[in-house]
Design a protein around this motif. Structure first.
Motif, PDB file in Angstrom:
ATOM      1  N   GLY A 146      73.693  69.067  38.897  1.00 13.14           N
ATOM      2  CA  GLY A 146      72.323  69.767  38.070  1.00 13.14           C
ATOM      3  C   GLY A 146      72.839  70.154  36.603  1.00 13.14           C
ATOM      4  N   THR A 147      71.922  69.931  35.641  1.00 14.43           N
ATOM      5  CA  THR A 147      72.097  70.311  34.417  1.00 14.43           C
ATOM      6  C   THR A 147      70.988  71.247  33.974  1.00 14.43           C
ATOM      7  N   ASP A 148      70.061  71.207  34.870  1.00 17.93           N
ATOM      8  CA  ASP A 148      68.855  71.973  34.491  1.00 17.93           C
ATOM      9  C   ASP A 148      69.123  73.345  34.956  1.00 17.93           C
ATOM     10  N   PRO A 149      68.953  74.394  33.887  1.00 16.11           N
ATOM     11  CA  PRO A 149      69.106  75.852  34.277  1.00 16.11           C
ATOM     12  C   PRO A 149      68.036  76.286  35.167  1.00 16.11           C
ATOM     13  N   CYS A 150      68.599  77.218  35.987  1.00 16.65           N
ATOM     14  CA  CYS A 150      67.506  77.873  37.014  1.00 16.65           C
ATOM     15  C   CYS A 150      66.402  78.898  36.149  1.00 16.65           C
TER      16      CYS A 150
ATOM     17  N   THR B 136      68.878  81.675  35.047  1.00 20.63           N
ATOM     18  CA  THR B 136      69.285  80.866  33.982  1.00 20.63           C
ATOM     19  C   THR B 136      70.815  80.141  34.229  1.00 20.63           C
ATOM     20  N   SER B 137      71.333  80.123  35.361  1.00 17.74           N
ATOM     21  CA  SER B 137      72.682  79.762  35.418  1.00 17.74           C
ATOM     22  C   SER B 137      72.497  77.851  35.609  1.00 17.74           C
ATOM     23  N   SER B 138      73.347  77.187  35.141  1.00 16.50           N
ATOM     24  CA  SER B 138      73.184  75.832  35.137  1.00 16.50           C
ATOM     25  C   SER B 138      73.964  75.248  36.219  1.00 16.50           C
ATOM     26  N   ASN B 139      74.445  76.196  37.288  1.00 12.10           N
ATOM     27  CA  ASN B 139      75.235  75.818  38.450  1.00 12.10           C
ATOM     28  C   ASN B 139      74.048  75.378  39.460  1.00 12.10           C
ATOM     29  N   THR B 140      73.380  74.205  39.301  1.00 14.04           N
ATOM     30  CA  THR B 140      72.341  73.963  40.092  1.00 14.04           C
ATOM     31  C   THR B 140      72.659  72.529  40.673  1.00 14.04           C
TER      32      THR B 140
ATOM     33  N   CYS C 211      69.565  76.286  43.222  1.00 13.91           N
ATOM     34  CA  CYS C 211      70.496  77.096  42.444  1.00 13.91           C
ATOM     35  C   CYS C 211      71.625  77.584  42.975  1.00 13.91           C
TER      36      CYS C 211
END
Length: 109
Positions: free
Chosen positions: A70-74, A78-82, A91
């Motif tokens: 994932g590169t889309d922020p939650c 707002t985490s990018s760990n998706t 997320c």
């Protein structure tokens, strides 16, 4: 997942016929493909898309190993760990899930 799965057409056919993520995980392990339970669940959801037909992008994600990074922020934290697989979104930071369609992420509450 960073490594490509390099699925043969025969193996992809077997993967599509798997009745559960557990069977898909066992199939992967039998063929030397390292998947976690979570990745098997994501791939299973992608292979059993509601319409029953995978788009070219979804098929490329399964066959080429894309889609799980994932590169889309939650939108929630707002985490990018998706992670995403097809239209499925998760997320890893806050644990929220949702769908991604047309570039927009809609979280389930």
């Amino acid at each position: 997942m960073t490594n490509k799965l390099n699925l043969t057409p025969e193996l992809l056919k077997k993967a599509k016929a798997a009745p559960s993520s557990a069977v898909l995980l066992a199939l992967a392990q039998e063929n030397g493909i390292a998947l976690t339970n979570e990745e098997a669940t994501l791939y299973f959801a992608q292979l059993h898309h509601e319409s029953g037909v995978l788009s070219d992008e979804e098929l490329d994600n399964v066959a080429g190993g894309g889609g799980l990074c994932g590169t889309d922020p939650c939108p929630g934290c707002t985490s990018s760990n998706t992670k995403t697989a097809g239209t499925y979104f998760k997320c890893n930071n806050c644990g929220r899930t949702g769908t991604k369609m047309g570039g927009k992420i809609t979280l389930r509450d």
